[in-house]
Design a protein around this motif. Structure first.
Motif: not given
Length: 489
Positions: A272-279, A296-315
């Motif tokens: 999702k593209k974040v338009d107005d992140p909390h400061p 790529a959608l949020n890289y311009h915001l200059g913050r860490v972009i994380g993926e902090n949960e995976t799953g529901f794809r198989g084992r």
């Protein structure tokens, strides 16, 4: 020299040595500065005086609140593979056996093993036995376990994502919640589950704010964590005004404390593209972010972009290994796999007979450790997503490139996998050779090809780029391969 004199001299030497060690630790940033965004590249972290990327493969979030879970053995297992991230729920939310089809779910403690922040009252009648809660009093045992948990994580070099709240996904979880009026002696929480994480009930908000203040104060001494406001708020439409209230409480409380810590918001499943992140939000976390478009959608915001949960794809390990490599080489600064091989009976992550909605294994953790060491072999603070370098994209493959233009490039290619492949074997390729064309400055380059499965070097070569387009031919590989490309000076 008398025995007393020798003891005094030894004491002076010990004090002097201790002072020297303290100065050395301070010069390296140890035990002095909390995890922060790196000042030269805020897409990554600064921790213990060093550029840091967070990569983990952790249990299902109950390590703190479930007293049956041995977190010391758990952190030892993470450290063995060089992993440095875990995600834990605070205890304001719990699950029950059977939730989400998870086998031996650590977030669903057995009766007598649920440790919430609030103290038990003398009055019986809690959901699964034991006494009801008193939401006006905190449980000292909880904060003692919290401190020991944080100390153990710190000893093993693990950063904790401390998740403050989570929405109630179904009515059974609401029936188990201490914030339900039926489970506390205060009469607080006499409302629908959909209104628990809102500003509609001042007495409930007061309890939540008091907890946040307390835990912020207790955790302030630690450097190895950041706050996450709420897990998956978007699933149950937790309103932004309530989330911002929690953020403001953290910031206000820390304003009078020595240390300031990072805050994360969980943005969406997928991207999702974040338009107005909390400061005051430094980390934007996503779940099930494959492909890693959220970066790529949020890289311009200059913050860490994380993926902090995976799953529901198989084992299968390949699903999450390729997901991790793609996310990190797309420019992500945090990847945390949800590893169902961790249970209370298997705190080292050796359980293999689970039927949970995801994967996890000792082998996968080793592979994620290879990814972490690969990225750390570069001066990655100077690197950025460099997909423009790629001239051609081989059919049926994904290619990700992170680069410091004209200096160094980290590359990865893997078979293009659907989010949930019905028959994974159809996509597995053996003895593959690919040709990649890269648009890089002219000069001589050292290229090294590595196996993401074993970490071994498959081939090394020196190649020349004369025309601005460099042609690389991979050695034979199975399914995925990584490369390190360094320009000779």
């Amino acid at each position: 020299m008398s025995k007393l004199t020798r003891l005094v001299v030894a004491g002076w030497l010990a004090v002097d040595l201790g002072c020297v060690l303290l100065l050395l630790f301070a010069s390296e940033g140890f035990a002095s500065e909390p995890l922060s965004l790196h000042p030269d590249n805020p897409h990554y972290f600064l921790w213990r005086g060093k550029p840091t990327i967070l990569i983990g493969s952790g249990e299902h979030y109950g390590a703190l609140l479930n007293t049956e879970f041995d977190f010391e053995r758990y952190f030892t297992a993470l450290a063995k593979d060089g992993l440095n991230h875990t995600r834990t729920f605070s205890g304001t939310y719990r699950e029950v056996p059977g939730s989400f089809g998870i086998t031996d779910n650590t977030l669903a403690p057995k009766p007598g093993h649920y440790l919430a922040p609030w103290a038990r009252s003398p009055e019986p009648g809690y959901y699964d036995g034991g006494n009801k809660f008193d939401l006006k009093r905190f449980d000292p045992r909880y904060f003692d376990r919290l401190r020991r948990f944080m100390q153990a994580a710190d000893r093993h070099g693990v950063v904790v994502e401390f998740v403050l709240f989570c929405p109630l996904y179904d009515e059974e979880l609401w029936r188990a919640s201490p914030m339900n009026a039926r489970n506390n002696i205060n009469g607080i929480g006499n409302c629908p589950s959909s209104e628990v994480l809102t500003l509609k009930h001042p007495d409930l908000v007061q309890v939540q704010v008091a907890f946040v203040r307390k835990v912020v104060e207790v955790l302030n001494e630690f450097d190895n964590f950041y706050f996450e406001v709420c897990n998956e708020p978007y699933v149950k439409n937790v309103p932004l005004d309530w989330q911002y209230k929690i953020i403001e409480t953290i910031v206000e409380t820390e304003s009078g404390l020595p240390k300031k810590h990072l805050i994360s918001m969980n943005i969406a499943n997928g991207s999702k593209k974040v338009d107005d992140p909390h400061p005051h939000v430094a980390i934007l976390n996503f779940h099930y972010c494959t492909p890693p478009d959220a970066v790529a959608l949020n890289y311009h915001l200059g913050r860490v972009i994380g993926e902090n949960e995976t799953g529901f794809r198989g084992r299968d390990d390949i699903l999450y290994r390729t997901e991790a490599w793609e996310f990190i080489l797309a420019g992500g600064g945090l990847f945390s796999h949800l590893d169902y091989s961790f249970t209370c009976a298997h705190p080292e992550g050796t359980f293999r007979e689970y039927k949970s909605p995801g994967g996890g294994s000792p082998e996968l953790r080793q592979q994620l450790g290879i990814l972490k060491r690969f990225i750390e072999s570069f001066d990655f603070i100077r690197m950025k997503p460099s997909q423009e370098v790629l001239v051609n994209k081989p059919r049926g493959f994904n290619v990700r490139i992170l680069g410091e233009p004209g200096v160094a490039y980290a590359g990865y290619t893997c078979v293009a996998l659907p989010h949930r492949p019905k028959n994974l074997s159809e996509y597995i390729l053996k003895d593959t050779v690919l040709t990649l064309e890269l648009r890089v400055p002219a000069g001589m380059y050292q290229v090294e090809w590595l196996s993401p499965v074993t970490g071994t070097t498959l081939a090394k070569d020196t190649v020349r780029c004369d025309s601005g387009t460099l042609t690389l031919v991979t050695p034979r590989f199975d399914t995925d391969i990584a490369f390190r490309l360094l320009k000779e000076r």
